[in-house]
Design a protein around this motif. Sequence first.
Motif, short mmCIF file in Angstrom:
data_model
loop_
_atom_site.label_atom_id
_atom_site.label_comp_id
_atom_site.label_asym_id
_atom_site.label_seq_id
_atom_site.Cartn_x
_atom_site.Cartn_y
_atom_site.Cartn_z
N VAL A 179 0.78 -1.18 -0.05
CA VAL A 179 -0.09 -0.17 -0.13
C VAL A 179 0.77 1.32 -0.04
O VAL A 179 0.69 2.04 -0.86
CB VAL A 179 -0.96 0.14 1.16
N CYS A 180 1.75 1.65 0.95
CA CYS A 180 2.77 2.66 1.02
C CYS A 180 3.76 2.32 0.25
O CYS A 180 5.00 2.39 0.64
CB CYS A 180 3.04 2.81 2.67
N LEU A 181 3.23 2.01 -1.11
CA LEU A 181 4.67 1.89 -2.18
C LEU A 181 5.65 3.20 -2.55
O LEU A 181 5.17 4.30 -2.09
CB LEU A 181 3.96 1.58 -3.40
N LYS A 186 -0.76 3.97 -2.17
CA LYS A 186 -2.39 4.01 -2.30
C LYS A 186 -3.03 4.53 -0.79
O LYS A 186 -3.79 3.82 -0.22
CB LYS A 186 -2.89 2.64 -2.50
N CYS A 187 -2.77 5.78 -0.72
CA CYS A 187 -3.39 6.55 0.67
C CYS A 187 -5.03 6.20 0.68
O CYS A 187 -5.39 6.20 1.91
CB CYS A 187 -2.91 7.99 0.33
N LEU A 188 -5.64 6.50 -0.40
CA LEU A 188 -7.00 6.16 -0.10
C LEU A 188 -7.55 4.81 0.37
O LEU A 188 -8.53 4.93 1.33
CB LEU A 188 -7.79 6.32 -1.40
N VAL A 189 -6.59 3.79 0.31
CA VAL A 189 -7.32 2.59 0.93
C VAL A 189 -6.33 2.08 2.11
O VAL A 189 -6.32 1.17 2.70
CB VAL A 189 -7.24 1.27 -0.07
N CYS A 190 -5.55 3.24 2.60
CA CYS A 190 -4.45 2.84 3.65
C CYS A 190 -5.31 3.00 5.17
O CYS A 190 -5.89 3.89 5.66
CB CYS A 190 -3.35 3.78 3.61
N PRO A 191 -5.09 2.12 5.83
CA PRO A 191 -5.77 2.08 7.26
C PRO A 191 -5.01 3.23 8.22
O PRO A 191 -5.86 3.42 9.38
CB PRO A 191 -5.42 0.71 7.94
N ALA A 195 -4.31 9.54 10.47
CA ALA A 195 -3.16 10.27 11.29
C ALA A 195 -2.04 10.32 10.48
O ALA A 195 -1.07 10.84 11.11
CB ALA A 195 -2.82 9.41 12.51
N CYS A 196 -2.20 10.05 9.06
CA CYS A 196 -0.83 10.26 8.62
C CYS A 196 -0.41 11.64 8.32
O CYS A 196 -1.17 12.39 7.67
CB CYS A 196 -1.08 9.53 7.25
N ARG A 197 0.77 11.96 8.47
CA ARG A 197 1.10 13.39 8.07
C ARG A 197 1.66 13.65 6.94
O ARG A 197 2.15 14.62 6.42
CB ARG A 197 2.11 14.00 9.38
S1 SF4 Z 1 -1.66 7.23 4.14
FE1 SF4 Z 1 0.47 7.66 4.90
S2 SF4 Z 1 1.11 5.69 5.52
FE2 SF4 Z 1 -0.71 5.26 4.23
S3 SF4 Z 1 -0.07 4.92 2.11
FE3 SF4 Z 1 -0.39 7.10 2.40
S4 SF4 Z 1 1.68 7.99 2.83
FE4 SF4 Z 1 1.50 5.75 3.32
#
Ligand code: SF4
Length: 343
Positions: A179-181, A186-191, A195-197
């Motif tokens: 996911v965090c390639l 793929k931020c839209l499907v990231c759990p 809280a991700c800055r």
């Molecule tokens: S939301 Fe943050 S941790 Fe998640 S895929 Fe995006 S950059 Fe990576």
Amino acid sequence: MDVPALLRWYRAHRRPLPWRLEVSAYRTLVSELMCQQTRIDTVLPYFAAFMVDFPTVEALASAPTERVLERWSGLGYYSRARNLQKAAQAVVAGGGFPRTIEGLRALPGVGPYTAGAIGSIAFGLDAPVVDGNVERVLARLHAEPNPAKAWLWATAGEALPLGEAGDYNQALMELGATVCLPRGPKCLVCPLRPACRGVGAPEQYPAAKVKKAVPRSRAVAAWIVREGRLLLARRPEGGLLGGLWELPGGVVEGGEPDGASLRALLLQRIGAAIAAAETLGAVAHTFSHLHLDTTVFLATLSGEGSPLGYPELRWVPLADVDGMALSTLARKTLVLGRRAPSA
Ligand code: SF4
């Protein structure tokens, strides 16, 4: 970090990798060493074949090293295979796997990452791991462009849920791998998105490292066949590609990779002069520290040859060559050799 969300995501989406379906310290050790610097898709068939040949740590410890290298042949970074067997021998000599991170780290070839992986996944120890995937996830999560090693280990450790370190570590690694390639996360499907800055500009983290220029060298190799047997040479133990078999030859210092340089090298290394040499072509191969362009020659020897610059020379029936412990570079040179009229 929302660890419960991360764990839920992992348990629902993890890939069914063979070392996850059946977990043991031995399988974790083998998979972790195989996966270093190597894609999982590449590792899968090697892991399966390795487990057939060396199903237990005892089987690996007592196997001839050449057989271990044969099974590793093509995976690259062969010091991993040697260390893996040395680690297996240390485990057997010690009466089993150590159950502490310090004990695991004392095994040959086992650094803090591998010790944390075995300790947490196989033994449930509350130890974090940091690999390239974890580094990327944590750097983005905290918008940290230049994460120091100590910060990464501390940050991974602070969020670690006691009693669930194995899944937590694998979840961070799996998130980084799927996911965090590195490109196009793929931020839209990231759990971890809430809280991700790093969301918005994730690829800024971590900042790209300046790559060192890799030098280029040239080498020659000889395809010499007599009565259906190919002359192979075993490289000295300890150095680059130590103990692996290859076509005799070597790096050409200064001059051109031509018949004269091959002749000079073979006199030094196998104590025989070549009677004739004809170019078959060249192959390029990149190691972590070197690009090597190797010109392959179809050659005939005027003498028998003796292993002056190699521990061993062997005339190998052509049909048996593929079963030898060969480096990826040697396999590339064989492809050219097999196009020779005598092959
Ligand atoms: S939301 Fe943050 S941790 Fe998640 S895929 Fe995006 S950059 Fe990576």
